[in-house]
Design an enzyme around this catalytic site. Sequence first.
Site, PDB file in Angstrom:
ATOM      1  CG  ASP A 104      -2.200   0.774   1.024  1.00  0.00           C
ATOM      2  OD1 ASP A 104      -3.266   0.133   0.913  1.00  0.00           O
ATOM      3  OD2 ASP A 104      -2.144   2.023   0.923  1.00  0.00           O
TER       4      ASP A 104
ATOM      5  CG  ASN B  65      -7.599  -4.149  -4.218  1.00  0.00           C
ATOM      6  OD1 ASN B  65      -8.794  -4.190  -4.485  1.00  0.00           O
ATOM      7  ND2 ASN B  65      -7.124  -3.548  -3.127  1.00  0.00           N
TER       8      ASN B  65
ATOM      9  CE1 TYR C  74     -12.988   3.665  -9.050  1.00  0.00           C
ATOM     10  CE2 TYR C  74     -14.952   2.940 -10.215  1.00  0.00           C
ATOM     11  CZ  TYR C  74     -14.004   2.743  -9.233  1.00  0.00           C
ATOM     12  OH  TYR C  74     -14.063   1.616  -8.437  1.00  0.00           O
TER      13      TYR C  74
ATOM     14  CE  LYS D 215     -11.567   0.647 -10.782  1.00  0.00           C
ATOM     15  NZ  LYS D 215     -10.437   0.003 -10.093  1.00  0.00           N
TER      16      LYS D 215
ATOM     17  CB  THR E  62     -14.596  -0.157   0.988  1.00  0.00           C
ATOM     18  OG1 THR E  62     -14.669   0.682  -0.168  1.00  0.00           O
ATOM     19  CG2 THR E  62     -14.823  -1.602   0.602  1.00  0.00           C
TER      20      THR E  62
HETATM   21  P1  NAD Z   1     -10.259   1.539  -0.116  1.00  0.00           P
HETATM   22  O1  NAD Z   1     -10.181   3.021  -0.260  1.00  0.00           O
HETATM   23  O2  NAD Z   1     -10.845   0.959   1.123  1.00  0.00           O
HETATM   24  O3  NAD Z   1      -8.804   0.889  -0.325  1.00  0.00           O
HETATM   25  C1  NAD Z   1      -7.951   1.294  -1.346  1.00  0.00           C
HETATM   26  C2  NAD Z   1      -6.523   1.121  -0.868  1.00  0.00           C
HETATM   27  O4  NAD Z   1      -5.666   1.436  -1.972  1.00  0.00           O
HETATM   28  C3  NAD Z   1      -6.143   2.064   0.272  1.00  0.00           C
HETATM   29  O5  NAD Z   1      -5.473   1.335   1.291  1.00  0.00           O
HETATM   30  C4  NAD Z   1      -5.207   3.070  -0.384  1.00  0.00           C
HETATM   31  O6  NAD Z   1      -4.193   3.576   0.496  1.00  0.00           O
HETATM   32  C5  NAD Z   1      -4.598   2.230  -1.493  1.00  0.00           C
HETATM   33  N1  NAD Z   1      -4.087   3.049  -2.589  1.00  0.00           N
HETATM   34  C6  NAD Z   1      -4.690   4.089  -3.216  1.00  0.00           C
HETATM   35  N2  NAD Z   1      -3.888   4.607  -4.144  1.00  0.00           N
HETATM   36  C7  NAD Z   1      -2.731   3.881  -4.119  1.00  0.00           C
HETATM   37  C8  NAD Z   1      -1.513   3.941  -4.837  1.00  0.00           C
HETATM   38  N3  NAD Z   1      -1.314   4.886  -5.753  1.00  0.00           N
HETATM   39  N4  NAD Z   1      -0.562   3.035  -4.555  1.00  0.00           N
HETATM   40  C9  NAD Z   1      -0.746   2.090  -3.598  1.00  0.00           C
HETATM   41  N5  NAD Z   1      -1.873   2.002  -2.877  1.00  0.00           N
HETATM   42  C10 NAD Z   1      -2.851   2.889  -3.128  1.00  0.00           C
HETATM   43  O7  NAD Z   1     -11.049   1.058  -1.406  1.00  0.00           O
HETATM   44  P2  NAD Z   1     -11.728  -0.324  -1.856  1.00  0.00           P
HETATM   45  O8  NAD Z   1     -13.182  -0.064  -1.991  1.00  0.00           O
HETATM   46  O9  NAD Z   1     -11.254  -1.465  -1.053  1.00  0.00           O
HETATM   47  O10 NAD Z   1     -11.159  -0.373  -3.337  1.00  0.00           O
HETATM   48  C11 NAD Z   1     -10.223  -1.328  -3.789  1.00  0.00           C
HETATM   49  C12 NAD Z   1     -10.389  -1.460  -5.283  1.00  0.00           C
HETATM   50  O11 NAD Z   1     -11.711  -1.942  -5.567  1.00  0.00           O
HETATM   51  C13 NAD Z   1     -10.236  -0.167  -6.079  1.00  0.00           C
HETATM   52  O12 NAD Z   1      -9.506  -0.420  -7.271  1.00  0.00           O
HETATM   53  C14 NAD Z   1     -11.665   0.204  -6.419  1.00  0.00           C
HETATM   54  O13 NAD Z   1     -11.757   0.987  -7.576  1.00  0.00           O
HETATM   55  C15 NAD Z   1     -12.279  -1.165  -6.598  1.00  0.00           C
HETATM   56  N6  NAD Z   1     -13.727  -1.181  -6.487  1.00  0.00           N
HETATM   57  C16 NAD Z   1     -14.336  -0.703  -5.378  1.00  0.00           C
HETATM   58  C17 NAD Z   1     -15.723  -0.691  -5.316  1.00  0.00           C
HETATM   59  C18 NAD Z   1     -16.448  -0.111  -4.132  1.00  0.00           C
HETATM   60  O14 NAD Z   1     -17.649   0.131  -4.252  1.00  0.00           O
HETATM   61  N7  NAD Z   1     -15.823   0.102  -3.003  1.00  0.00           N
HETATM   62  C19 NAD Z   1     -16.478  -1.215  -6.391  1.00  0.00           C
HETATM   63  C20 NAD Z   1     -15.813  -1.723  -7.504  1.00  0.00           C
HETATM   64  C21 NAD Z   1     -14.427  -1.704  -7.543  1.00  0.00           C
END
Ligand code: NAD
Length: 258
Positions: free
Chosen positions: A36, A89, A157, A161, A192
Amino acid sequence: MRLAGLSALVTGGGSGIGRDSCRLFAAEGAFVSVCDRDAASAEAVAEEICAAGGRAIAVTADVSRGAEIAAAVERAEAEGGGLHVVFNNAGVFPDADGSPVDTPEDVFDQVIDINLKGVFLGCKYAIPALLRSGGGSIINMASFVAVVGAATSQIAYTASKGGVLAMTREIAVEYARQGIRANALCPGPVDTPLLRELLADPKARERRLVHIPMGRLATSEEIARAALFLASPESSYVNGTTFMVDGGITSAYVTPED
Ligand code: NAD
């Protein structure tokens, strides 16, 4: 144990879906490199896993920076005794990302840099390591928004994706005969921190819930379980898919009434 003897790198492992995936992968026997850009959160997850009897290290890297992700892969491979699973991720969803007319150029660049280029860099540096380990599984994080449009747009975004889907298919085809599988994971809305701020507004929340046949958000653990399936040999013939875990959103026209 479904990942016994395997070494896995999870980016964005400090929070949300990434954190639950790290926990689950470790509980299933994997050595987990929790990566991270937020060092404290990666360390907390790795410590929690080790305290529970699992094997994990924390690796700090910004996925949009090639040198940092290359170093993260190197450590994961060296300390994990190889590399077999990569879950690209990490992702962001900034407030200022909206319609094509309103989204500032620098916000578009930032989202593409992390959500799309970050996945590219994760693949670029992990593929040679996976090949050295005899093959493995790449899971690239996309989203249901890569396949359906929304009137509440988040243009950068969505574009990022969609790019992840196309890139994943190409990698899946190119490396299939060398023992690497690559799949894109497409969650629906997940409870989240990424989404929590947006959905704190009851109107915004309702506007989205109405389109989900199941009538609720996913939990991050439900998405981590899908990632575990794609990571494990149980999915040995699953390659190049757009793996929907969206509660039926993309199958819906009219959703049930409460
Ligand atoms: P989250 O914000 O809880 O976690 C994301 C993590 O990524 C954080 O710990 C952050 O510090 C880290 N991060 C961000 N930018 C970074 C970088 N440049 N380098 C390294 N680490 C970095 O979010 P989440 O909901 O767990 O999202 C995880 C993934 O799932 C993302 O790619 C998001 O687009 C995708 N996603 C989320 C959802 C949703 O509704 N939450 C839906 C579809 C897809």
